[in-house]
Scaffold this motif. Sequence first.
Motif, PDB file in Angstrom:
ATOM      1  N   CYS A 197      -4.340   8.321   7.979  1.00 51.66           N
ATOM      2  CA  CYS A 197      -3.528   6.998   8.292  1.00 51.66           C
ATOM      3  C   CYS A 197      -1.958   7.074   7.963  1.00 51.66           C
ATOM      4  N   ALA A 198      -1.434   6.413   8.684  1.00 55.82           N
ATOM      5  CA  ALA A 198       0.115   6.685   8.427  1.00 55.82           C
ATOM      6  C   ALA A 198       0.569   5.462   7.411  1.00 55.82           C
ATOM      7  N   GLY A 199       1.246   6.186   6.254  1.00 54.27           N
ATOM      8  CA  GLY A 199       1.584   5.279   5.174  1.00 54.27           C
ATOM      9  C   GLY A 199       2.010   3.971   5.467  1.00 54.27           C
ATOM     10  N   GLY A 200       2.904   3.853   6.419  1.00 49.90           N
ATOM     11  CA  GLY A 200       3.496   2.552   7.074  1.00 49.90           C
ATOM     12  C   GLY A 200       2.528   1.643   7.649  1.00 49.90           C
ATOM     13  N   ALA A 201       1.338   2.106   7.987  1.00 50.28           N
ATOM     14  CA  ALA A 201       0.336   1.357   8.795  1.00 50.28           C
ATOM     15  C   ALA A 201      -1.052   1.702   8.044  1.00 50.28           C
ATOM     16  N   VAL A 212     -13.232  -4.835   2.309  1.00 50.14           N
ATOM     17  CA  VAL A 212     -12.811  -6.154   2.820  1.00 50.14           C
ATOM     18  C   VAL A 212     -11.596  -5.849   3.924  1.00 50.14           C
ATOM     19  N   ALA A 213     -11.851  -6.517   4.982  1.00 42.13           N
ATOM     20  CA  ALA A 213     -10.787  -6.331   6.121  1.00 42.13           C
ATOM     21  C   ALA A 213      -9.371  -6.793   5.670  1.00 42.13           C
ATOM     22  N   THR A 214      -8.401  -5.947   5.526  1.00 40.95           N
ATOM     23  CA  THR A 214      -7.281  -6.145   5.089  1.00 40.95           C
ATOM     24  C   THR A 214      -6.085  -5.800   6.114  1.00 40.95           C
ATOM     25  N   SER A 215      -5.306  -7.033   6.577  1.00 41.87           N
ATOM     26  CA  SER A 215      -4.535  -6.728   7.545  1.00 41.87           C
ATOM     27  C   SER A 215      -3.061  -6.778   6.752  1.00 41.87           C
ATOM     28  N   THR A 216      -1.963  -5.963   7.279  1.00 40.60           N
ATOM     29  CA  THR A 216      -0.493  -6.085   6.875  1.00 40.60           C
ATOM     30  C   THR A 216       0.166  -6.556   7.565  1.00 40.60           C
ATOM     31  N   GLU A 217       1.457  -7.006   7.183  1.00 43.11           N
ATOM     32  CA  GLU A 217       2.562  -7.826   7.727  1.00 43.11           C
ATOM     33  C   GLU A 217       3.080  -6.789   8.932  1.00 43.11           C
ATOM     34  N   LEU A 218       3.501  -5.830   8.595  1.00 44.04           N
ATOM     35  CA  LEU A 218       3.972  -4.841   9.631  1.00 44.04           C
ATOM     36  C   LEU A 218       3.260  -3.574   9.607  1.00 44.04           C
ATOM     37  N   ALA A 219       3.623  -2.709  10.780  1.00 43.33           N
ATOM     38  CA  ALA A 219       3.067  -1.288  11.125  1.00 43.33           C
ATOM     39  C   ALA A 219       4.369  -0.775  11.400  1.00 43.33           C
ATOM     40  N   ASP A 220       4.837  -0.061  10.103  1.00 45.23           N
ATOM     41  CA  ASP A 220       6.202   0.644  10.064  1.00 45.23           C
ATOM     42  C   ASP A 220       6.149   1.946  10.168  1.00 45.23           C
ATOM     43  N   THR A 221       6.001   2.574  11.209  1.00 45.27           N
ATOM     44  CA  THR A 221       5.835   4.209  11.364  1.00 45.27           C
ATOM     45  C   THR A 221       6.185   4.606  12.716  1.00 45.27           C
ATOM     46  N   ILE A 222       6.548   5.844  12.809  1.00 49.07           N
ATOM     47  CA  ILE A 222       6.725   6.369  14.025  1.00 49.07           C
ATOM     48  C   ILE A 222       5.567   6.975  14.745  1.00 49.07           C
ATOM     49  N   ALA A 223       4.591   6.978  14.231  1.00 55.54           N
ATOM     50  CA  ALA A 223       3.205   7.328  14.884  1.00 55.54           C
ATOM     51  C   ALA A 223       2.674   6.141  15.490  1.00 55.54           C
ATOM     52  N   ASP A 224       3.131   5.703  16.690  1.00 55.91           N
ATOM     53  CA  ASP A 224       2.616   4.645  17.384  1.00 55.91           C
ATOM     54  C   ASP A 224       1.189   4.589  17.911  1.00 55.91           C
ATOM     55  N   GLY A 225       0.716   5.731  17.987  1.00 52.25           N
ATOM     56  CA  GLY A 225      -0.873   5.837  18.386  1.00 52.25           C
ATOM     57  C   GLY A 225      -1.697   5.378  17.089  1.00 52.25           C
ATOM     58  N   ILE A 226      -1.220   5.362  15.727  1.00 52.31           N
ATOM     59  CA  ILE A 226      -1.972   4.762  14.687  1.00 52.31           C
ATOM     60  C   ILE A 226      -1.287   3.809  13.960  1.00 52.31           C
ATOM     61  N   ALA A 227      -0.741   3.171  14.763  1.00 50.66           N
ATOM     62  CA  ALA A 227       0.247   2.006  14.000  1.00 50.66           C
ATOM     63  C   ALA A 227      -0.548   0.663  13.994  1.00 50.66           C
ATOM     64  N   THR A 228      -1.459   0.665  13.491  1.00 48.62           N
ATOM     65  CA  THR A 228      -2.282  -0.419  13.255  1.00 48.62           C
ATOM     66  C   THR A 228      -2.183  -1.497  12.250  1.00 48.62           C
ATOM     67  N   ARG A 229      -2.055  -2.822  12.261  1.00 45.24           N
ATOM     68  CA  ARG A 229      -1.571  -3.723  11.169  1.00 45.24           C
ATOM     69  C   ARG A 229      -2.808  -4.686  11.043  1.00 45.24           C
ATOM     70  N   VAL A 230      -3.881  -4.683  12.143  1.00 46.38           N
ATOM     71  CA  VAL A 230      -4.939  -5.468  11.923  1.00 46.38           C
ATOM     72  C   VAL A 230      -6.282  -4.947  12.238  1.00 46.38           C
TER      73      VAL A 230
END
Length: 319
Positions: A197-201, A212-230
């Motif tokens: 996974c991208a460290g920023g996502a 446990v399903a854990t969302s993040t506030e941002l997906a901050d990465t250049i890797a748009d293909g794996i930039a998932t936050r939910v």
Amino acid sequence: MLSPRRIDLARDAIDPVFLDSPQRVSRGLGLGAVTVLLKIETENPIGSFKGRGASWWLHGRTPEPVVCASAGNFGQGLAYAAKRRGAVAEVFAAETANPSKLAAMESLGARVHLHGRDFDEAKARAVEYAAEHGLGYVEDGDADEIAEGAGTIALELLRYPGRLVAVYVPVGNGALINGVGSILRARSPATRVIGVCAGGAPCMERSWRSGVATSTELADTIADGIATRVPVPRALEHLVGVVDDMVLVSDDQMIEAMRRLWRVEGIVAEPAGAASLAGALADPARPPCGTVAVIISGSNLDPRRRSEWLPDVAGSSQP
């Protein structure tokens, strides 16, 4: 775990243009005594593996409009497969999406809608739009067929005559690793399945570790293909049984992996496409020897950053 039998069936139904992608051995990528088996999912009409799952999901369905959300590669796969069946894909993408991916989706006949700051906001609008217009909706990561189609990659990896000690797989919504991992669990259980996974996502990595399903506030990465936050709940269910470990990689590590792939192998990969190699390079638990497989999942670079990330490519004849 997904059904290996269903993945076998998918192989017989997927558009052949996406099957039997190149795989070759490389020993010059900086992994010491480790031999790398590259699985190159970039030499097809959409430049990524996503056509496998889209083709299988649409197999046998009535040709009618379908809605999805995409950073670009899944949307291309769905648009390509839908057009072949006389249907139209309605794709929702973020307002910040890679312009070349947007153009590619439209060139394949997709109706592209821009909404929100990132993929997950676009996805929320796609769900609303499908309900408002009475259209079918498919979510990459939620539909088992998408993961089953991606799992055909593992069927091809297992043709390698030697033993694979590990396979490194980029993780966005989880369809790819769930499909690949299901086949390996069933037919090569000694092979470790490592998600990257991208460290920023990191939502999928955090969710997998915590259970446990854990969302993040941002997906901050250049890797748009794996930039998932939910995280996708259905994908998390499958991850539990098929993944041995997860590795986080930085944007800089993905850029370095992209450059190695180009300079050593002549392969152009987008950041998410090179994440698996970045993970193998960064993994402190990487096997010290033997053969590991690395899935190069896509080649659709953001043209605005191409010369920065791969300066050597700018003047070359490569794609």
